[in-house]
Design a protein around this motif. Structure first.
Motif, mmCIF file in Angstrom:
data_model
loop_
_atom_site.group_PDB
_atom_site.id
_atom_site.type_symbol
_atom_site.label_atom_id
_atom_site.label_comp_id
_atom_site.label_asym_id
_atom_site.label_seq_id
_atom_site.Cartn_x
_atom_site.Cartn_y
_atom_site.Cartn_z
ATOM 1 N N ASP B 210 -95.279 18.961 -30.861
ATOM 2 C CA ASP B 210 -95.494 18.254 -32.123
ATOM 3 C C ASP B 210 -95.787 16.779 -31.908
ATOM 4 O O ASP B 210 -96.581 16.182 -32.613
ATOM 5 N N ASP B 372 -95.305 29.480 -28.992
ATOM 6 C CA ASP B 372 -96.265 28.579 -28.365
ATOM 7 C C ASP B 372 -96.313 28.723 -26.860
ATOM 8 O O ASP B 372 -96.678 27.784 -26.146
ATOM 9 N N GLU B 509 -95.513 22.785 -41.966
ATOM 10 C CA GLU B 509 -96.846 22.997 -41.376
ATOM 11 C C GLU B 509 -96.842 24.038 -40.289
ATOM 12 O O GLU B 509 -97.878 24.496 -39.847
ATOM 13 N N ASN B 510 -95.665 24.397 -39.829
ATOM 14 C CA ASN B 510 -95.584 25.207 -38.636
ATOM 15 C C ASN B 510 -94.483 26.230 -38.834
ATOM 16 O O ASN B 510 -93.381 25.875 -39.233
ATOM 17 N N ARG B 512 -92.813 27.492 -36.699
ATOM 18 C CA ARG B 512 -91.755 27.145 -35.754
ATOM 19 C C ARG B 512 -90.716 26.254 -36.417
ATOM 20 O O ARG B 512 -89.512 26.436 -36.238
ATOM 21 N N GLN B 578 -100.562 28.334 -42.945
ATOM 22 C CA GLN B 578 -99.826 27.766 -41.813
ATOM 23 C C GLN B 578 -100.595 27.962 -40.519
ATOM 24 O O GLN B 578 -100.698 27.069 -39.697
ATOM 25 N N VAL B 582 -101.718 25.293 -37.703
ATOM 26 C CA VAL B 582 -101.268 25.416 -36.318
ATOM 27 C C VAL B 582 -102.453 25.411 -35.362
ATOM 28 O O VAL B 582 -102.441 24.748 -34.341
ATOM 29 N N GLN B 585 -103.978 22.008 -35.050
ATOM 30 C CA GLN B 585 -103.147 21.132 -34.239
ATOM 31 C C GLN B 585 -103.277 21.485 -32.763
ATOM 32 O O GLN B 585 -103.359 20.606 -31.910
#
Lengths: 409, 782
Positions: B210, B372, B509-510, B512, B578, B582, B585
């Motif tokens: 992040d 990830d 946003e994630n 995770r 989402q 991801v 990003q």
């Protein structure tokens, strides 16, 4: 350490090219090779298409498809990307890769099927025990598709650990096929016999052409960009538009498109109809009408591929959203018009160059036997030039990457 | 390469460790403490860390139970083993990561200094250094917290002691900035880092992924100030949305329409705002537009004490000292009508990606890593290893409830909170931003429900509040950062109520980050529940969902039936939105990596050169080479005899007292280089005579070289940052933008070098000195 790195990469690439070459020598099962290679050579369509996209379809070998499925699917993917569909751009790189793989598979199946059709009279039947079902076609299809996917894998692996990306893999195929192409390219046309004089002319023309091609390929218009969101004295910002906006791609597909009607007509009953016969005349390269049609096809491909490469919709959107602009053009619609104006002008000039390469030899060919083959020959040389340009870029970057020093020795 | 026997391999090692533990437990205190030396001896004789691991870990286990009163469970030992083999270990919250970490840290601490345990905030670093510190010191290792104590200034730290310690508990930003400052040092005395050996990163996904894209930047060196910010702001404030400017669908970009441009041209009485003449004005207008439309107060920044301070969107923390670049910060300051601060240039910069790639060995731990794993592998060469929980997980993760408007959604969550409060079941509520957490707090107050809010202002207070969040009747409102760091233990009797209830009021946003929140409940086999309430107005939806969702929202915003949970169409909208974020990003991080690589090579080169110069006892040879080069380059660039240019150069760069001889015009071009060299050497002699001692002269040479390098490098850092975006456009001419960047960066570096050599000569020859009473000399640079 760096030199080793480079040497290792070169060796790996060399090895992969070797594997591909060997694979294109191993004949398919169930096909009578000797019969097949003699008569199928007659098809310009297969030979040129195969050659310019890394395959060798004039020979019934297990890796005959070569990189052809991969290259074709890449182009289709590029076309899709040009349309700027949000769902596609939001996909992860992994998903995009998966879709490209599926496309490649589909293309492999299609091309394998084409090959089978072409060779069908030379395929020996293979019967499933007692059932009487001939599974020779599916078996061959399977082998060909596997060969094609394997070649694709080789090319992708080369991009990772070798040098030259995936394009380098089609270089040997093209290079090896060049002499044959010059002699016999338009299989429906005259043969250019290699007398000593013709040979000298060929060498001279090739050298001259390569020099010109490199220059023309590098020629580009640089539209100066203003970048307000960047705060540095740096102003090397520009939007590049190549003179040959479509690169070498028009050549890869011009002959295919040109020969397609002829192939369809001569292998179906259409050849007996008036329409069929007329179509044949208009798509033969040895008369004025055919030359005209070929020229038009090259031009259209020039504009088409150029547009695809430019990706105007995305480019303009990107510029608009990041705040960058061209002096005097309002971001958005007006900038698109500004850019497209340049595009049309450049591509038109570029098309003239394409015409020189593609059409002029055909015209000469009407008067001098065999010179029509230069059209195909020069096209392939040009493809080689573009590939080498990319590879040399890579070389330079790799070499320069680690070579830094601050203090003088 | 890890095959499927990975788990088995680690288990074998764990078994070895557990077999050795009784032996060490039976030892006396001094014997056990003496084991550190025994292990160090083994290392000295050439044994590898991995071979002494079983003994080292066994010693650690025995010592931990003796000193800390906590004996690691077998699954903690398993996690510790995995950490040694290049893994990011996924251990759920509450499984005792802090205790697990002491084993690999002890192991690496045996090899000397340069071992770091990196945590997310200073409070945790200090707390863990103190608590776990007892363990390390008992075993004879030195431990320091790399961050200042709460309330103390960073500069008060004893950096020498910190970086000499075997083990350092620090934060990622602290480490990064120390690295940068180390490389801005002028003398070796100002350098403290002893090398990067091993880093164990807590909350590895937050730090390595992040935060990976945000570079650490040290700014200094003011730029030329512009005064167009205020006027641009005034003009932009008068523009109308959708007429004079438009926003992109994801609301992340904004631009002027042609109507807007012609309106502005009219207002400013300017013709051709987009022409070369007015580009500066246009730039300020564009910056202002973005500041006014895209940057929102209390979401992206706050105004505190007459200053604009950026906020970390994810957790609402204030980012002290961080400013936006390229005039953006100043535009926001103009928008908020506060004093416009000075624009500064970047002096040094590093990304976390590059920072952590400098370590010889890495390991990580977090509650959420599996999603990830590809990225961990590609970027940091780390695998992900999931450690099974000590007790099975029985928390219920309920499916999302979907609503149309935010209002309806929040009201629905209130009902849920009231229900839980009635039976005194503790609730943890996560909101998407500081503003929303305040809003929610007011809603709760209206309902008469007492609660705590976490506002990311004080990490220590936060830890206390979070620790209490498991008590009966505790209602805690927070931002997403509450997902990390402190354990929430349940008070007695709460398990019967169903454990901690976690309510997310929007999806982040994630996935995770969402999972981190869920993980706050249900630790160590406790019961618990987690549920997310989402609405079509949530930012993750408005920014990333397909257009039809937006249209539905506009149409049905005021509908009476707001609960659309279960409607087939919306089932996957959130997940897909989402995923879109991801992927963006990830792609961005990958790009950052590629570009960062080139920057890193240049930076390493510069820093290595600096170190060389700093430690050199003699620099005459280097200076000599520079002199020769400069003389030749000047002549080559000149191309032909031009005595006035020659004289000017000498006057400006070499000797201000130079008087050109009469016959200078007749000096042949071929002799220019020699003439320059002679003059330069003369001048060097003259400067040399100003110094009494040899070492002072060397110190001076060192100083000017370093300064020249630093000054040139600052400009290069600036250029490189801009270069990245410049080359991205070039993908259109079928040129690989990364290759382009590489080539341009190289060209830019070479340009910088040339400038640097000339600067060195300039400083060398034209610095003046003032001798102080103490015999010291002060250098005045030209």
């Amino acid at each position: 350490m760096l030199k080793n790195d480079l040497a290792k990469k070169i060796l790996i690439t060399f090895f992969m090219m070797l594997v591909l070459a060997v694979g294109q020598q191993i004949y398919l099962p169930l096909v009578d090779a000797s019969f097949a290679s003699s008569s199928v050579n007659k098809s310009t369509l297969l030979s040129v298409l195969g050659m310019t996209t890394g395959g060798r379809m004039t020979v019934p070998a297990i890796m005959s498809l070569g990189l052809s499925p991969y290259m074709t699917s890449m182009i289709i993917w590029q076309a899709i990307v040009t349309m700027d569909i949000k769902k596609i751009t939001n996909m992860s790189l992994k998903n995009q890769g998966q879709i490209q793989n599926i496309l490649t598979l589909i293309m492999a199946v299609v091309q394998a099927y084409t090959m089978i059709l072409t060779y069908h009279s030379f395929i020996q039947p293979l019967y499933l025990t007692q059932s009487g079902i001939d599974i020779s076609a599916p078996v061959i299809m399977l082998v060909l598709v596997a060969g094609g996917m394997f070649s694709t894998w080789l090319a992708m692996k080369n991009t990772q650990v070798g040098i030259g990306g995936s394009a380098i893999m089609i270089v040997p195929g093209i290079a090896v096929g060049l002499p044959q192409l010059l002699e016999n390219g338009w299989t429906t046309g005259d043969v250019l016999t290699m007398t000593p004089i013709n040979l000298m002319i060929a060498i001279f023309v090739t050298l001259l052409f390569v020099l010109a091609a490199v220059a023309v390929f590098h020629a580009e218009l640089r539209i100066k960009l203003e970048r307000p969101m960047l705060d540095s004295e740096f102003n090397h910002s520009y939007l590049p538009i190549k003179l040959l906006t479509g690169g070498a791609m028009p050549f890869m597909f011009s002959t295919v498109l040109f020969n397609l009607p002829m192939t369809i007509v001569s292998s179906t009953s259409l050849r007996f109809t008036t329409i069929g016969k007329n179509l044949l005349i208009w798509t033969q390269q040895d008369n004025w009408r055919g030359i005209l049609v070929y020229g038009v096809i090259v031009m259209i491909l020039g504009y088409g591929f150029g547009y695809m490469n430019l990706k105007p919709i995305q480019t303009i959107k990107q510029l608009k959203e990041s705040g960058d602009y061209i002096f005097g053009c309002v971001p958005g619609e007006e900038t698109r018009r500004c850019v497209m104006r340049h595009f049309w002008l450049l591509t038109s000039i570029g098309n003239v160059a394409l015409m020189l390469m593609a059409v002029v030899p055909l015209i000469i060919g009407i008067y001098f036997e065999g010179y029509a083959n230069y059209s195909l020959y020069l096209g392939s040389v040009f493809i080689l030039v573009t590939i080498f340009d990319t590879i040399s870029q890579q070389f330079r970057a790799l070499y320069a990457k680690n070579a830094y020093s601050v203090l003088l020795k | 390469m890890h095959l499927f026997s990975q788990k088995k391999g680690y288990q074998t090692i764990v078994d070895k460790v557990t077999a050795l533990v009784p032996e060490y437990e039976a030892m006396s205190d001094s014997n056990l403490q003496g084991q550190t030396d025994v292990l160090r001896q083994r290392l000295a004789t050439g044994e590898k860390l991995q071979s002494i691991l079983p003994d080292a870990y066994a010693v650690a286990v025995a010592a931990a139970s003796r000193v800390l009163g906590m004996k690691p469970f077998e699954n903690q030992i398993l996690g510790a083993v995995a950490m040694e083999y290049d893994n990011v270990v996924e251990m759920k919250t509450g499984e005792g990561k802090t205790l697990t970490a002491i084993m690999p840290m002890y192991l690496h601490g045996l090899s000397g200094s340069g071992n770091f345990l990196v945590t997310a905030n200073e409070y945790l670093a200090n707390r863990d250094a103190k608590e776990m510190g007892k363990f390390y010191t008992w075993l004879g290792l030195t431990v320091m917290a790399g961050v200042a104590e709460e309330g103390h200034d960073d500069r008060e730290r004893d950096q020498e002691a910190i970086y000499n310690a075997d083990i350092v508990y620090t934060t990622n930003s602290s480490l990064g900035f120390d690295y940068l400052f180390d490389n801005l040092a002028a003398t070796p005395e100002e350098q403290f880092l002893q090398g990067f050996n091993f880093a164990l990163i807590d909350e590895a996904d937050a730090v390595l992924l992040d935060m990976a894209e945000t570079p650490l930047v040290i700014s200094g060196v003011p730029r030329v100030q512009s005064n167009l910010y205020k006027t641009s702001n005034q003009l932009v404030k008068m523009l109308r949305a959708d007429i004079d400017y438009e926003q992109s669908d994801d609301t992340k970009n904004v631009w002027f329409t042609d109507i807007g441009i012609s309106n502005m041209e009219e207002f400013l009485s300017v013709d051709g705002l987009l022409s070369d003449q007015w580009k500066d004005v246009y730039r300020h207008l564009l910056l202002s537009l973005r500041a006014n439309v895209l940057m929102k107060r209390n979401r992206d920044y706050v105004v505190d004490n007459g200053e604009v301070i950026l906020l970390d969107k994810a957790n609402g923390r204030q980012l002290e000292g961080m400013k936006m670049q390229a005039g953006m910060h100043q535009s926001v300051e103009a928008k908020e009508n506060v004093k416009i601060s000075e624009e500064q240039r970047t002096m040094a910069s590093v990304t976390y990606q590059n920072l952590f790639r400098m370590f010889h060995q890495l390991a990580g731990m977090t509650g959420t890593a599996m999603t990830d794993r590809d990225e961990f592998r590609e970027t940091y060469n780390l695998d992900v290893y999931k450690v099974p929980t000590n007790k099975p997980l029985i928390r219920k993760d309920l499916s999302d409830k979907v609503f149309i408007s935010t209002r309806a959604k929040l009201m629905a969550t209130l009902d849920l909170v009231k229900e839980a409060y009635q039976i005194k079941r503790p609730v943890l509520i996560e909101t998407g931003s500081v503003t929303l957490s305040n809003l929610y707090s007011r809603l709760l107050l209206r309902e008469g429900i007492p609660h705590n809010i976490l506002n990311a202002r004080s990490a220590a207070k936060e830890a206390r509040i979070v620790a209490e969040a498991g008590r009966k009747g505790a209602i805690t409102v927070s931002t997403s950062m509450a997902g990390r760091g402190t354990d929430i233990r349940l008070e007695d009797g709460v398990t019967e109520l169903g454990g901690l209830l976690v309510i997310g009021t929007e999806r982040m946003e994630n996935a995770r980050i969402d999972n981190q929140l869920r993980g706050r409940s249900g630790r160590q086999g406790d019961p618990g529940q987690s549920i997310f309430y989402v609405s079509l107005e949530d930012s993750v939806v408005t920014e990333n969902a397909p257009k039809w969702v937006g249209r539905y929202l506009t149409k049905h915003q005021e509908a009476t039936k707001q609960n659309i949970t279960g409607k087939f169409r919306f089932k996957h909208v959130i997940d897909q939105a989402q995923n879109a974020v991801v992927n963006q990003q990830r792609n961005a991080r990958f790009q950052t990596l590629q570009y960062g690589e080139i920057f890193r090579i240049q930076r390493d080169n510069i820093y290595d050169t600096r170190n060389y110069i700093m430690n050199a006892t003699q620099l005459d040879q280097e200076i000599d080479a520079v002199v020769k080069h400069v003389a030749k380059k000047f002549t080559d660039d000149l191309g032909e005899a031009d005595y006035s240019a020659l004289v000017e150069f000498i006057y400006q760069r070499i000797d201000q007292a130079y008087l050109a001889p009469e016959d200078i015009e007749s000096l042949p071009f071929s002799e220019y280089t020699g003439y320059l060299k002679a003059l330069i050497y003369d001048r060097i002699k003259a400067q040399r005579q100003m110094f009494n001692a040899d070492d002072q002269w060397v110190y001076f040479e060192r100083l000017i070289m370093l300064k020249a390098i630093d000054v040139s490098w600052i400009e290069q850092v600036d250029s490189l940052q801009g270069l990245k975006s410049v080359t991205q456009n070039r993908s259109l001419a079928q040129r690989d933008p990364v290759y382009e960047y590489q080539n341009e960066a190289k060209a830019s570096f070479n340009e910088m070098k040339e400038k640097m050599y000339f600067t060195m000569i300039h400083y060398l020859l034209q610095s003046t000195f003032t001798t102080k009473l103490t015999g010291e000399m002060d250098v005045d640079f030209p």
